[in-house]
Scaffold this active site. Structure first.
Site, mmCIF file in Angstrom:
data_model
loop_
_atom_site.group_PDB
_atom_site.id
_atom_site.type_symbol
_atom_site.label_atom_id
_atom_site.label_comp_id
_atom_site.label_asym_id
_atom_site.label_seq_id
_atom_site.Cartn_x
_atom_site.Cartn_y
_atom_site.Cartn_z
ATOM 1 N N TYR A 144 0.851 -1.205 -0.040
ATOM 2 C CA TYR A 144 0.039 -0.040 -0.062
ATOM 3 C C TYR A 144 0.906 1.331 -0.127
ATOM 4 O O TYR A 144 0.668 2.300 -0.740
ATOM 5 C CB TYR A 144 -0.823 0.194 1.270
ATOM 6 C CG TYR A 144 -2.181 0.626 1.181
ATOM 7 C CD1 TYR A 144 -3.367 0.109 0.461
ATOM 8 C CD2 TYR A 144 -2.757 1.620 1.840
ATOM 9 C CE1 TYR A 144 -4.392 0.476 0.240
ATOM 10 C CE2 TYR A 144 -3.983 2.492 1.710
ATOM 11 C CZ TYR A 144 -4.675 1.754 0.765
ATOM 12 O OH TYR A 144 -6.183 2.069 0.777
ATOM 13 N N TYR A 171 2.036 4.536 -2.823
ATOM 14 C CA TYR A 171 1.973 5.929 -2.629
ATOM 15 C C TYR A 171 3.351 6.564 -2.998
ATOM 16 O O TYR A 171 3.599 7.681 -3.507
ATOM 17 C CB TYR A 171 1.577 6.361 -1.272
ATOM 18 C CG TYR A 171 0.077 6.327 -1.081
ATOM 19 C CD1 TYR A 171 -0.632 7.216 -1.289
ATOM 20 C CD2 TYR A 171 -0.656 5.187 -0.532
ATOM 21 C CE1 TYR A 171 -2.215 7.275 -1.201
ATOM 22 C CE2 TYR A 171 -1.997 5.172 -0.354
ATOM 23 C CZ TYR A 171 -2.766 6.123 -0.705
ATOM 24 O OH TYR A 171 -4.096 6.228 -0.626
#
Length: 174
Positions: free
Chosen positions: A131, A135
């Site tokens: 995750y 980003y």
């Protein structure tokens, strides 16, 4: 690897600034906008994060991990944290984020509870690492991320994000 070795849990937290920092809301001018700059938002987050860490320190509750800074669609700063901690500390860390990033400043503001602090604490460590990698990639070169949230090519979006960070003296990764 360290988190898995010590059986630490992952906590993914996104914090957003109060509406007075956002020049636009829902595609139109935000009547609550106070003229505060991106740097004002960075300073506000710095104070809240410092207080949050001190509160956790007094409870001997430590964590380690990453922080990614990026702009909202209106250029307003927000942070994504990926933190690892002992399983029993995860709840305390979530409590600290709510206490300082939500409850300490205009908690009754419309949308504050829904948008200001978003905590995901049930992620497997490996999924949390993936995750945060998304980003980071989205903010560096867009590699592995085809489109941003608005359907723009990520390679172009990442250039705009880098320019935003540079022009506003924002440290993107910490």
């Amino acid at each position: 690897e360290v988190a898995e070795r010590y059986d630490h849990k992952a906590l993914f937290v996104t914090v957003t600034l109060p509406s007075e920092f956002h020049p636009y809301s829902g595609g139109k001018d935000n009547e609550k906008y106070s003229g505060r700059s991106v740097l004002d938002g960075r300073d506000f987050f710095g104070v809240m994060w410092s207080r949050c860490r001190a509160w956790l320190g007094r409870r001997e509750c430590g964590a380690y991990g990453f922080r990614v800074a990026e702009p909202h669609h209106d250029g307003t700063l927000h942070y994504h944290f990926l933190l690892f901690a002992d399983g029993c500390a995860v709840g305390t860390i979530g409590e600290a984020f709510k206490k300082y990033f939500l409850e300490s400043y205009k908690p009754a503001e419309r949308g504050a509870k829904k948008y200001r602090v978003n905590i995901k604490s049930d992620l497997p460590v490996s999924a949390a690492a993936g995750y945060i990698a998304k980003y980071i990639s989205k903010n560096i070169d867009g590699h592995g991320v085809e489109e941003d949230l608005y359907g723009h090519e990520s390679k172009n979006s990442s250039k705009r994000i880098e320019a935003w960070a540079s022009s506003n003296s924002i440290r993107q990764f910490q």
